[in-house]
Design an enzyme around this catalytic site. Structure first.
Site, mmCIF file in Angstrom:
data_model
loop_
_atom_site.group_PDB
_atom_site.id
_atom_site.type_symbol
_atom_site.label_atom_id
_atom_site.label_comp_id
_atom_site.label_asym_id
_atom_site.label_seq_id
_atom_site.Cartn_x
_atom_site.Cartn_y
_atom_site.Cartn_z
ATOM 1 N N LYS A 67 0.822 -1.211 0.000
ATOM 2 C CA LYS A 67 0.000 0.000 0.000
ATOM 3 C C LYS A 67 0.864 1.272 0.000
ATOM 4 C CE LYS A 67 -3.975 -2.300 0.786
ATOM 5 N NZ LYS A 67 -3.556 -3.704 0.911
HETATM 6 C C1 PLP Z 1 -4.199 -4.823 0.386
HETATM 7 C C2 PLP Z 1 -3.386 -6.040 0.313
HETATM 8 C C3 PLP Z 1 -3.668 -7.047 -0.620
HETATM 9 C C4 PLP Z 1 -4.853 -6.971 -1.546
HETATM 10 O O1 PLP Z 1 -4.709 -5.960 -2.511
HETATM 11 P P1 PLP Z 1 -6.005 -5.430 -3.297
HETATM 12 O O2 PLP Z 1 -5.504 -4.289 -4.105
HETATM 13 O O3 PLP Z 1 -6.980 -5.006 -2.248
HETATM 14 O O4 PLP Z 1 -6.511 -6.557 -4.109
HETATM 15 C C5 PLP Z 1 -2.827 -8.135 -0.672
HETATM 16 N N1 PLP Z 1 -1.781 -8.257 0.177
HETATM 17 C C6 PLP Z 1 -1.489 -7.326 1.094
HETATM 18 C C7 PLP Z 1 -0.334 -7.530 1.995
HETATM 19 C C8 PLP Z 1 -2.268 -6.178 1.185
HETATM 20 O O5 PLP Z 1 -1.962 -5.251 2.096
#
Ligand code: PLP
Length: 506
Positions: A112
């Protein structure tokens, strides 16, 4: 050639990119999409000689058309700096027959950060461009990682406040500690008595609550979203797929024009949608492999064309059993309503806003919808798979045994799904696996996958064990929370969320 944005539920009302970034979610509840998906205007050969920031500019300028070169480059400079612990920003590690694209080198050690380190800059720049008078209030629902990354990005950014809601019993210890220790005069963190879907629905409701919005506007506040529904989140995520391809090219792992497969551990469908946009922009991609954990609503969807959050598909393809929300060791993927899927539905419907709107209304009303045969045919870019808790643990253990490389549970879901895909199809196109979190963020699950004996050991102690086993230095983000003081302890019921926001802004 200036790209404008509109809602997936209404093709007519147009916004500039900066307006869409500010607004987050469309007023009609739809998500913003570009009028047409842009295509790279430089070759991948040219991009391979640029660094991360250079590639970021070349990709983002296509989507964020009303930002000037100076504005966009300024945002990029401020985002991808020493907050990342490596100059490469997103390094690639070859292991177990795949390329793991490590997206966790930012300040909160989850992918993120790739987007949330730039979103605050895109947003404050947009506020200036559009003469916004009100203070921006970021409302965010988190399954664990978005919350901390958004808090870190927005903390003490002038002209903004941020309020994060997380499922009180649905995130890892480390994730919770990261959030409740967040400093900053403009931040608030609230646990809710419910799961992530409840939190996300609660936030969406507030975005669509005209009375609440009017009340706060009078006090000088306007809502925006840092969730992956914001195009300011999505666009920076397109960058690293293009970047990764150019690194493989540069390192001689692939030749110009070679296709790659991309496998993404998926929750809200933002990360994999960015890969789809990268493909539409001209990146040579064969299959987009969507990996789910036991909350396999997307697997069922790609298999059948039916999205059903209430019922699960059985061996005969019938939706016969109740679907339960399952808490797993990959909590950021514990999601039954993948918001960003709406953008894909819109695109495969032939950019048909009415068709999309009807399907979304059906989802809202009945908890399910089924797409047409035409639409199914356009899903050919995708393929779905899922991993159970045992599958995930076995992938962590086997990859470690094979090459000493330790991956986090989310990444392991993708690793397992990719292995299965390859076994079942024989497709050995070079594959990129999105590695979405540092194993340190999920030390308990990771260490237990290696050996049961760790089950009784305290989470924080396991960080040292992980360090010994992996030889990877303990990230600063983990060191920070070991000693930090808890600053947030509010827990509320789902229907109290608006009142908590009022209190925060009082
Ligand atoms: C948010 C997240 C995901 C999922 O990603 P999306 O964009 O919501 O599909 C997968 N792995 C981790 C570690 C995340 O923080």
């Amino acid at each position: 050639m200036s790209i404008l944005y509109h809602s997936t539920r209404d093709n007519n009302k147009k916004l500039t990119a900066s307006q869409a970034v500010l607004q987050g979610l469309a007023e009609d509840g739809g998500l913003f999409v570009p009028d047409s998906l842009p295509v790279l205007d430089k070759s991948l050969e040219e991009l391979k000689d640029m660094d991360y920031k250079g590639v970021a500019y070349e990709v983002m300028k296509l989507f964020l058309a009303d930002y000037t070169e100076e504005e966009l480059k300024g945002c990029i400079e401020r985002a991808y700096d020493e907050k990342f612990d490596t100059k490469e920003i997103a390094p690639i590690r070859e292991a177990g027959g795949a390329y793991y694209l490590e997206l966790f080198h930012g300040s909160t050690i989850a992918f993120k950060d790739m987007a949330l380190s730039i979103l605050p800059h895109l947003m404050t720049t947009a506020a200036k461009k559009n003469d916004l008078k009100e203070e921006i209030v970021i409302l965010t629902a988190t399954s664990g990682d978005t919350g901390k990354a958004a808090l870190a990005g927005f903390a003490d950014v002038p002209g903004t406040r941020i309020c994060v809601f997380y499922p009180k019993n649905g995130v890892s210890k480390v994730q919770e500690r990261q959030m409740v220790t967040q400093k900053g005069a403009n931040v608030r963190v609230i646990g809710i008595e419910g799961n992530f879907d409840n939190a996300q629905t609660g936030v969406k409701k507030m975005f669509n609550d005209e009375a609440l919005k009017a009340e706060l506007k009078e006090k000088g506040f306007v809502f925006s979203s840092a969730n992956s529904i914001n195009i300011g989140r999505l666009v920076p995520q397109v960058v690293y797929y293009v970047y990764a391809y150019t690194r493989l090219l540069k390192d001689g792992k692939i030749k110009s024009g070679d296709k790659i497969n991309i496998c993404v551990p998926t929750g809200n469908f933002g990360n994999i949608l960015a890969a789809y946009y990268a493909k539409q922009a001209g990146l040579p991609v064969n299959k987009l492999i969507c990996a789910s954990n036991s909350n396999r609503v997307l697997y069922d969807f790609f298999k059948s064309g039916s999205y059903d959050k209430l019922r699960e598909m059985d061996e005969n393809g019938a939706f016969s059993k109740d679907r339960n929300f399952i808490l797993t060791g990959s909590p950021s993927m514990d999601i039954l309503i993948s918001s960003n899927l709406e953008r894909l539905i819109y695109h495969i419907a032939g950019d048909d806003d009415k068709k999309n709107k009807a399907l979304m209304e059906q989802l809202n009303k009945d908890g399910a919808y089924e797409i047409s045969e035409d639409m199914k045919a356009r899903l050919d870019d995708f393929c779905g798979g899922y991993a159970s808790e045992e599958d995930t643990a076995s992938k962590i253990a086997s990859l470690y045994k094979e090459c000493g490389y330790i991956i986090d549970p989310h990444t392991a879901v993708a690793g397992y799904v990719y292995d299965e895909y390859r076994k079942n199809t024989g497709d050995d196109t070079p594959a990129l696996i999105a590695s979405t979190a540092s194993p340190y963020k999920f030390a308990k699950t990771v260490m237990c996958a290696l050996d049961d004996k760790y089950a009784s050991v305290d989470d924080m102690k396991l960080i040292d064990s992980l360090n010994e086993v992996s030889g990877v230095a303990i990230p600063q983000a983990i060191e920070d929370i070991r000693s930090a003081e808890v600053l947030h302890d509010i827990v509320c019921a789902i229907d109290e969320m608006p009142e908590e926001v009022r209190k925060f802004l009082r």
